[in-house]
Scaffold this motif. Structure first.
Motif, PDB file in Angstrom:
ATOM      1  N   SER A 106     -11.369   6.335  -5.594  1.00 41.09           N
ATOM      2  CA  SER A 106     -12.757   5.940  -5.850  1.00 41.09           C
ATOM      3  C   SER A 106     -13.093   6.226  -7.308  1.00 41.09           C
ATOM      4  O   SER A 106     -12.415   6.997  -7.982  1.00 41.09           O
ATOM      5  CB  SER A 106     -13.705   6.695  -4.914  1.00 41.09           C
ATOM      6  OG  SER A 106     -13.576   8.083  -5.123  1.00 41.09           O
ATOM      7  N   GLY A 107     -14.134   5.574  -7.785  1.00 47.73           N
ATOM      8  CA  GLY A 107     -14.607   5.810  -9.138  1.00 47.73           C
ATOM      9  C   GLY A 107     -13.968   4.955 -10.206  1.00 47.73           C
ATOM     10  O   GLY A 107     -14.249   5.142 -11.386  1.00 47.73           O
ATOM     11  N   LEU A 108     -13.109   4.033  -9.811  1.00 47.67           N
ATOM     12  CA  LEU A 108     -12.473   3.125 -10.770  1.00 47.67           C
ATOM     13  C   LEU A 108     -12.715   1.695 -10.319  1.00 47.67           C
ATOM     14  O   LEU A 108     -12.166   1.272  -9.298  1.00 47.67           O
ATOM     15  CB  LEU A 108     -10.965   3.376 -10.863  1.00 47.67           C
ATOM     16  CG  LEU A 108     -10.508   4.666 -11.528  1.00 47.67           C
ATOM     17  CD1 LEU A 108      -9.011   4.846 -11.351  1.00 47.67           C
ATOM     18  CD2 LEU A 108     -10.865   4.659 -13.006  1.00 47.67           C
ATOM     19  N   ASP A 110     -14.107  -1.842  -8.795  1.00 51.32           N
ATOM     20  CA  ASP A 110     -14.592  -2.164  -7.449  1.00 51.32           C
ATOM     21  C   ASP A 110     -13.639  -1.642  -6.385  1.00 51.32           C
ATOM     22  O   ASP A 110     -14.046  -1.319  -5.280  1.00 51.32           O
ATOM     23  CB  ASP A 110     -14.732  -3.688  -7.289  1.00 51.32           C
ATOM     24  CG  ASP A 110     -15.698  -4.289  -8.302  1.00 51.32           C
ATOM     25  OD1 ASP A 110     -16.636  -3.585  -8.733  1.00 51.32           O
ATOM     26  OD2 ASP A 110     -15.495  -5.462  -8.673  1.00 51.32           O
ATOM     27  N   GLN A 111     -12.349  -1.580  -6.725  1.00 51.49           N
ATOM     28  CA  GLN A 111     -11.325  -1.101  -5.802  1.00 51.49           C
ATOM     29  C   GLN A 111     -10.131  -0.650  -6.622  1.00 51.49           C
ATOM     30  O   GLN A 111      -9.764  -1.303  -7.602  1.00 51.49           O
ATOM     31  CB  GLN A 111     -10.900  -2.215  -4.846  1.00 51.49           C
ATOM     32  CG  GLN A 111      -9.884  -1.786  -3.821  1.00 51.49           C
ATOM     33  CD  GLN A 111      -9.528  -2.906  -2.849  1.00 51.49           C
ATOM     34  OE1 GLN A 111     -10.104  -3.979  -2.891  1.00 51.49           O
ATOM     35  NE2 GLN A 111      -8.568  -2.652  -1.993  1.00 51.49           N
ATOM     36  N   LYS A 133     -11.850  -5.077 -10.876  1.00 53.37           N
ATOM     37  CA  LYS A 133     -13.260  -5.043 -11.262  1.00 53.37           C
ATOM     38  C   LYS A 133     -13.678  -6.483 -11.491  1.00 53.37           C
ATOM     39  O   LYS A 133     -13.174  -7.145 -12.390  1.00 53.37           O
ATOM     40  CB  LYS A 133     -13.497  -4.225 -12.509  1.00 53.37           C
ATOM     41  CG  LYS A 133     -14.986  -4.188 -12.866  1.00 53.37           C
ATOM     42  CD  LYS A 133     -15.285  -3.296 -14.030  1.00 53.37           C
ATOM     43  CE  LYS A 133     -16.781  -3.339 -14.301  1.00 53.37           C
ATOM     44  NZ  LYS A 133     -17.120  -2.585 -15.498  1.00 53.37           N
ATOM     45  N   LYS A 155      -5.152   7.272 -14.869  1.00 51.61           N
ATOM     46  CA  LYS A 155      -6.578   7.062 -14.622  1.00 51.61           C
ATOM     47  C   LYS A 155      -7.350   6.981 -15.936  1.00 51.61           C
ATOM     48  O   LYS A 155      -8.255   6.160 -16.078  1.00 51.61           O
ATOM     49  CB  LYS A 155      -7.126   8.174 -13.726  1.00 51.61           C
ATOM     50  CG  LYS A 155      -6.666   8.037 -12.276  1.00 51.61           C
ATOM     51  CD  LYS A 155      -6.926   9.253 -11.419  1.00 51.61           C
ATOM     52  CE  LYS A 155      -8.351   9.633 -11.261  1.00 51.61           C
ATOM     53  NZ  LYS A 155      -8.540  10.802 -10.356  1.00 51.61           N
ATOM     54  N   GLN A 159      -9.633   3.801 -17.310  1.00 50.56           N
ATOM     55  CA  GLN A 159     -11.018   3.935 -17.783  1.00 50.56           C
ATOM     56  C   GLN A 159     -11.182   3.283 -19.158  1.00 50.56           C
ATOM     57  O   GLN A 159     -12.181   2.605 -19.408  1.00 50.56           O
ATOM     58  CB  GLN A 159     -11.437   5.407 -17.854  1.00 50.56           C
ATOM     59  CG  GLN A 159     -11.631   6.053 -16.516  1.00 50.56           C
ATOM     60  CD  GLN A 159     -12.889   5.578 -15.799  1.00 50.56           C
ATOM     61  OE1 GLN A 159     -13.586   4.664 -16.228  1.00 50.56           O
ATOM     62  NE2 GLN A 159     -13.161   6.195 -14.675  1.00 50.56           N
TER      63      GLN A 159
END
Length: 165
Positions: A106-108, A110-111, A133, A155, A159
């Motif tokens: 999670s947090g990146l 849409d999936q 995204k 990760k 980002q």
């Protein structure tokens, strides 16, 4: 301004505008994660890369591979921006089907799906992250680092790329 100058400027503007799909600009992944960034990620000098940016009928692709000067480490970067009528999420589904076991993050975007090690049909020191995204699929592969460190670095790379969408 002459008609000829006007046409030259209009063509140049049209070429610049052609890099827009659905309001999004095409990105060059090698300008986001450049050689210096790749060296920091891999922890040493990397060989020259040969980035490619290609417009296809199904969308735009930006690709770049960085390999350590000393064999054993690599950073593979892919960005796919789907053309109208194509779906980045379906591409992620295909990546998941071919790479075996994945873990949702999670947090990146849409999936996001993370694969690592032999259980995911990768080599024991490889980690792969795929992030959707909107109409964009980002795929990042990292090989040669300990898994926890690789996950942290991969990760961070995601980002940085997501900031440009």
């Amino acid at each position: 301004m002459s008609i000829q100058n006007f046409l030259v400027r209009a063509i140049a503007l049209g070429a610049a505008m052609s890099s827009l799909i659905g309001g999004e600009m095409h990105i060059d992944v090698s300008s986001i994660i450049d050689r210096a960034a790749a060296e920091a990620i891999l922890g040493g000098r990397v060989n020259d890369s040969t980035p490619r940016n290609v417009d296809g009928t199904d969308g735009y692709y930006s690709k770049c591979n960085y390999y350590s000067a000393t064999p054993g480490k690599s950073l593979i970067l892919r960005v796919y921006q789907a053309a109208p009528g194509f779906n980045a999420k379906q591409e992620l589904d295909q990546v998941r089907a071919s790479s075996g076991l994945t873990k949702s993050l999670s947090g990146l975007g849409d999936q996001a799906e993370l694969s690592s090690g032999a259980a995911s049909a990768l080599s024991s020191n490889a980690t792969m992250l795929s992030v959707v995204k909107g109409d964009t699929l980002i795929t990042i592969g990292l090989r040669g680092l300990e898994e926890d460190l690789a996950v942290e670095k991969i990760k961070d790379v995601a980002q940085k790329i997501l900031q440009h969408l």
